[in-house]
Design a protein around this motif. Sequence first.
Motif, PDB file in Angstrom:
ATOM      1  N   ASP A  67      -5.429 -29.455  -1.710  1.00  0.00           N
ATOM      2  CA  ASP A  67      -5.595 -28.351  -0.769  1.00  0.00           C
ATOM      3  C   ASP A  67      -5.487 -28.815   0.688  1.00  0.00           C
ATOM      4  O   ASP A  67      -5.371 -27.984   1.585  1.00  0.00           O
ATOM      5  N   LYS A  68      -5.497 -30.134   0.903  1.00  0.00           N
ATOM      6  CA  LYS A  68      -5.513 -30.671   2.260  1.00  0.00           C
ATOM      7  C   LYS A  68      -4.260 -31.446   2.639  1.00  0.00           C
ATOM      8  O   LYS A  68      -4.067 -31.752   3.808  1.00  0.00           O
ATOM      9  N   PHE A  69      -3.420 -31.824   1.648  1.00  0.00           N
ATOM     10  CA  PHE A  69      -2.171 -32.518   1.957  1.00  0.00           C
ATOM     11  C   PHE A  69      -1.148 -32.229   0.866  1.00  0.00           C
ATOM     12  O   PHE A  69      -1.502 -31.811  -0.231  1.00  0.00           O
ATOM     13  N   ASP A  70       0.129 -32.411   1.218  1.00  0.00           N
ATOM     14  CA  ASP A  70       1.208 -32.251   0.252  1.00  0.00           C
ATOM     15  C   ASP A  70       1.718 -33.623  -0.161  1.00  0.00           C
ATOM     16  O   ASP A  70       1.666 -34.578   0.622  1.00  0.00           O
ATOM     17  N   LEU A  71       2.222 -33.687  -1.369  1.00  0.00           N
ATOM     18  CA  LEU A  71       2.818 -34.911  -1.884  1.00  0.00           C
ATOM     19  C   LEU A  71       4.135 -34.537  -2.535  1.00  0.00           C
ATOM     20  O   LEU A  71       4.168 -33.672  -3.414  1.00  0.00           O
ATOM     21  N   TYR A  72       5.225 -35.144  -2.058  1.00  0.00           N
ATOM     22  CA  TYR A  72       6.538 -34.981  -2.666  1.00  0.00           C
ATOM     23  C   TYR A  72       6.942 -36.330  -3.241  1.00  0.00           C
ATOM     24  O   TYR A  72       7.003 -37.323  -2.506  1.00  0.00           O
ATOM     25  N   ALA A  73       7.224 -36.355  -4.532  1.00  0.00           N
ATOM     26  CA  ALA A  73       7.697 -37.568  -5.189  1.00  0.00           C
ATOM     27  C   ALA A  73       9.218 -37.475  -5.249  1.00  0.00           C
ATOM     28  O   ALA A  73       9.764 -36.645  -5.965  1.00  0.00           O
ATOM     29  N   VAL A  74       9.902 -38.295  -4.470  1.00  0.00           N
ATOM     30  CA  VAL A  74      11.361 -38.246  -4.408  1.00  0.00           C
ATOM     31  C   VAL A  74      11.911 -39.287  -5.375  1.00  0.00           C
ATOM     32  O   VAL A  74      11.799 -40.486  -5.148  1.00  0.00           O
ATOM     33  N   THR A 115       8.112 -46.750  -2.292  1.00  0.00           N
ATOM     34  CA  THR A 115       7.833 -46.755  -0.859  1.00  0.00           C
ATOM     35  C   THR A 115       7.359 -45.355  -0.504  1.00  0.00           C
ATOM     36  O   THR A 115       7.993 -44.373  -0.884  1.00  0.00           O
ATOM     37  N   SER A 116       6.249 -45.279   0.226  1.00  0.00           N
ATOM     38  CA  SER A 116       5.679 -43.981   0.611  1.00  0.00           C
ATOM     39  C   SER A 116       5.573 -43.874   2.122  1.00  0.00           C
ATOM     40  O   SER A 116       5.275 -44.852   2.809  1.00  0.00           O
ATOM     41  N   PHE A 117       5.804 -42.662   2.605  1.00  0.00           N
ATOM     42  CA  PHE A 117       5.719 -42.348   4.030  1.00  0.00           C
ATOM     43  C   PHE A 117       4.606 -41.332   4.229  1.00  0.00           C
ATOM     44  O   PHE A 117       4.586 -40.297   3.561  1.00  0.00           O
ATOM     45  N   LEU A 118       3.684 -41.640   5.128  1.00  0.00           N
ATOM     46  CA  LEU A 118       2.601 -40.719   5.470  1.00  0.00           C
ATOM     47  C   LEU A 118       2.982 -40.028   6.772  1.00  0.00           C
ATOM     48  O   LEU A 118       3.189 -40.679   7.799  1.00  0.00           O
ATOM     49  N   ILE A 119       3.068 -38.692   6.701  1.00  0.00           N
ATOM     50  CA  ILE A 119       3.594 -37.887   7.799  1.00  0.00           C
ATOM     51  C   ILE A 119       2.549 -36.839   8.186  1.00  0.00           C
ATOM     52  O   ILE A 119       2.023 -36.136   7.324  1.00  0.00           O
ATOM     53  N   ASP A 120       2.269 -36.729   9.479  1.00  0.00           N
ATOM     54  CA  ASP A 120       1.250 -35.766   9.924  1.00  0.00           C
ATOM     55  C   ASP A 120       1.815 -34.345   9.987  1.00  0.00           C
ATOM     56  O   ASP A 120       2.985 -34.106   9.674  1.00  0.00           O
ATOM     57  N   LYS A 121       0.976 -33.390  10.411  1.00  0.00           N
ATOM     58  CA  LYS A 121       1.362 -31.977  10.454  1.00  0.00           C
ATOM     59  C   LYS A 121       2.509 -31.697  11.429  1.00  0.00           C
ATOM     60  O   LYS A 121       3.192 -30.694  11.302  1.00  0.00           O
ATOM     61  N   ILE A 160       5.444 -38.670   1.289  1.00  0.00           N
ATOM     62  CA  ILE A 160       6.692 -38.720   0.537  1.00  0.00           C
ATOM     63  C   ILE A 160       6.710 -40.058  -0.188  1.00  0.00           C
ATOM     64  O   ILE A 160       6.627 -41.107   0.439  1.00  0.00           O
ATOM     65  N   ASN A 161       6.830 -40.003  -1.507  1.00  0.00           N
ATOM     66  CA  ASN A 161       6.824 -41.208  -2.331  1.00  0.00           C
ATOM     67  C   ASN A 161       8.182 -41.349  -3.016  1.00  0.00           C
ATOM     68  O   ASN A 161       8.552 -40.508  -3.827  1.00  0.00           O
ATOM     69  N   PHE A 162       8.949 -42.385  -2.654  1.00  0.00           N
ATOM     70  CA  PHE A 162      10.230 -42.673  -3.301  1.00  0.00           C
ATOM     71  C   PHE A 162       9.957 -43.555  -4.515  1.00  0.00           C
ATOM     72  O   PHE A 162       9.268 -44.576  -4.404  1.00  0.00           O
ATOM     73  N   TRP A 163      10.525 -43.178  -5.676  1.00  0.00           N
ATOM     74  CA  TRP A 163      10.221 -43.872  -6.921  1.00  0.00           C
ATOM     75  C   TRP A 163      11.389 -43.758  -7.900  1.00  0.00           C
ATOM     76  O   TRP A 163      12.330 -42.998  -7.682  1.00  0.00           O
ATOM     77  N   ALA A 164      11.287 -44.505  -9.006  1.00  0.00           N
ATOM     78  CA  ALA A 164      12.244 -44.431 -10.107  1.00  0.00           C
ATOM     79  C   ALA A 164      11.492 -44.693 -11.401  1.00  0.00           C
ATOM     80  O   ALA A 164      10.494 -45.429 -11.415  1.00  0.00           O
ATOM     81  N   SER A 165      11.958 -44.110 -12.485  1.00  0.00           N
ATOM     82  CA  SER A 165      11.240 -44.226 -13.767  1.00  0.00           C
ATOM     83  C   SER A 165      11.273 -45.642 -14.336  1.00  0.00           C
ATOM     84  O   SER A 165      10.389 -46.029 -15.084  1.00  0.00           O
ATOM     85  N   TRP A 166      12.271 -46.432 -13.988  1.00  0.00           N
ATOM     86  CA  TRP A 166      12.420 -47.784 -14.512  1.00  0.00           C
ATOM     87  C   TRP A 166      11.614 -48.816 -13.716  1.00  0.00           C
ATOM     88  O   TRP A 166      11.533 -49.976 -14.099  1.00  0.00           O
ATOM     89  N   CYS A 167      10.996 -48.399 -12.636  1.00  0.00           N
ATOM     90  CA  CYS A 167      10.302 -49.294 -11.701  1.00  0.00           C
ATOM     91  C   CYS A 167       8.880 -49.602 -12.191  1.00  0.00           C
ATOM     92  O   CYS A 167       8.061 -48.687 -12.328  1.00  0.00           O
ATOM     93  N   ARG A 183       3.318 -41.643  10.390  1.00  0.00           N
ATOM     94  CA  ARG A 183       2.084 -42.345  10.720  1.00  0.00           C
ATOM     95  C   ARG A 183       1.988 -43.706  10.046  1.00  0.00           C
ATOM     96  O   ARG A 183       1.415 -44.630  10.612  1.00  0.00           O
ATOM     97  N   GLU A 184       2.538 -43.816   8.837  1.00  0.00           N
ATOM     98  CA  GLU A 184       2.410 -45.090   8.126  1.00  0.00           C
ATOM     99  C   GLU A 184       3.409 -45.151   6.973  1.00  0.00           C
ATOM    100  O   GLU A 184       3.768 -44.125   6.408  1.00  0.00           O
ATOM    101  N   VAL A 185       3.833 -46.369   6.639  1.00  0.00           N
ATOM    102  CA  VAL A 185       4.647 -46.632   5.455  1.00  0.00           C
ATOM    103  C   VAL A 185       3.817 -47.536   4.560  1.00  0.00           C
ATOM    104  O   VAL A 185       3.275 -48.540   5.028  1.00  0.00           O
ATOM    105  N   ILE A 186       3.685 -47.146   3.291  1.00  0.00           N
ATOM    106  CA  ILE A 186       2.872 -47.935   2.374  1.00  0.00           C
ATOM    107  C   ILE A 186       3.629 -48.191   1.075  1.00  0.00           C
ATOM    108  O   ILE A 186       4.595 -47.505   0.757  1.00  0.00           O
ATOM    109  N   HIS A 187       3.142 -49.184   0.370  1.00  0.00           N
ATOM    110  CA  HIS A 187       3.657 -49.504  -0.959  1.00  0.00           C
ATOM    111  C   HIS A 187       2.465 -49.414  -1.907  1.00  0.00           C
ATOM    112  O   HIS A 187       1.439 -48.869  -1.545  1.00  0.00           O
ATOM    113  N   VAL A 188       2.554 -49.917  -3.085  1.00  0.00           N
ATOM    114  CA  VAL A 188       1.473 -49.778  -4.060  1.00  0.00           C
ATOM    115  C   VAL A 188       0.173 -50.336  -3.470  1.00  0.00           C
ATOM    116  O   VAL A 188       0.139 -51.470  -2.983  1.00  0.00           O
TER     117      VAL A 188
END
Length: 181
Positions: free
Chosen positions: A99-106, A149-155, A73-80, A160-165
Amino acid sequence: MKRNVPAVCIALCLVVLAAYQTLLNPGLEAEASSAAAPFREMKYNQPVPSFTLQGLDGKTYRVGGQRDKPLMINFWASWCGPCKEEAPDLAKVYEKYKDKFDLYAVNVTREDRMADVQSFVKRNGFTFPVLLDKEGTTAELYRILFVPTSFLIDKQGVLREVIHVLPPEQLEQRIQSLIQG
């Protein structure tokens, strides 16, 4: 010694007042803790908070609980600025591993304009779902202080992890680890 007497009296009055309020309304503490429950602290190796948001495509997306594939899950804004820097790398890693993971851009839509959101998505060639956090409640739920800010979430729906750029190669390594996890 005499100068401390007023301070001691004030402190004693505050303690008595607090005790009186607690005796008068014993359920107050339970109400306060249940009201704060949705805003619990995000912890590694714990389930992430559930939410449902509408996507830019009009579909409804739900997060929380078990999934077929791990999720970013990636939280973002167009002005950022950093979001603009990160966007091409997100698009590339998603195309490679979709095919192996999903990505949602919030998108934190409450602080963004819809025309800018649509332009950003088109310009960066996002093929993954873009969710619209119109009220900002999901960003608050996930305690977003800044974007991206991105959140890596398992099945299993566990954080599992919080990452930034990250540089592209490090982003890909994190995604590979999430998939293998």
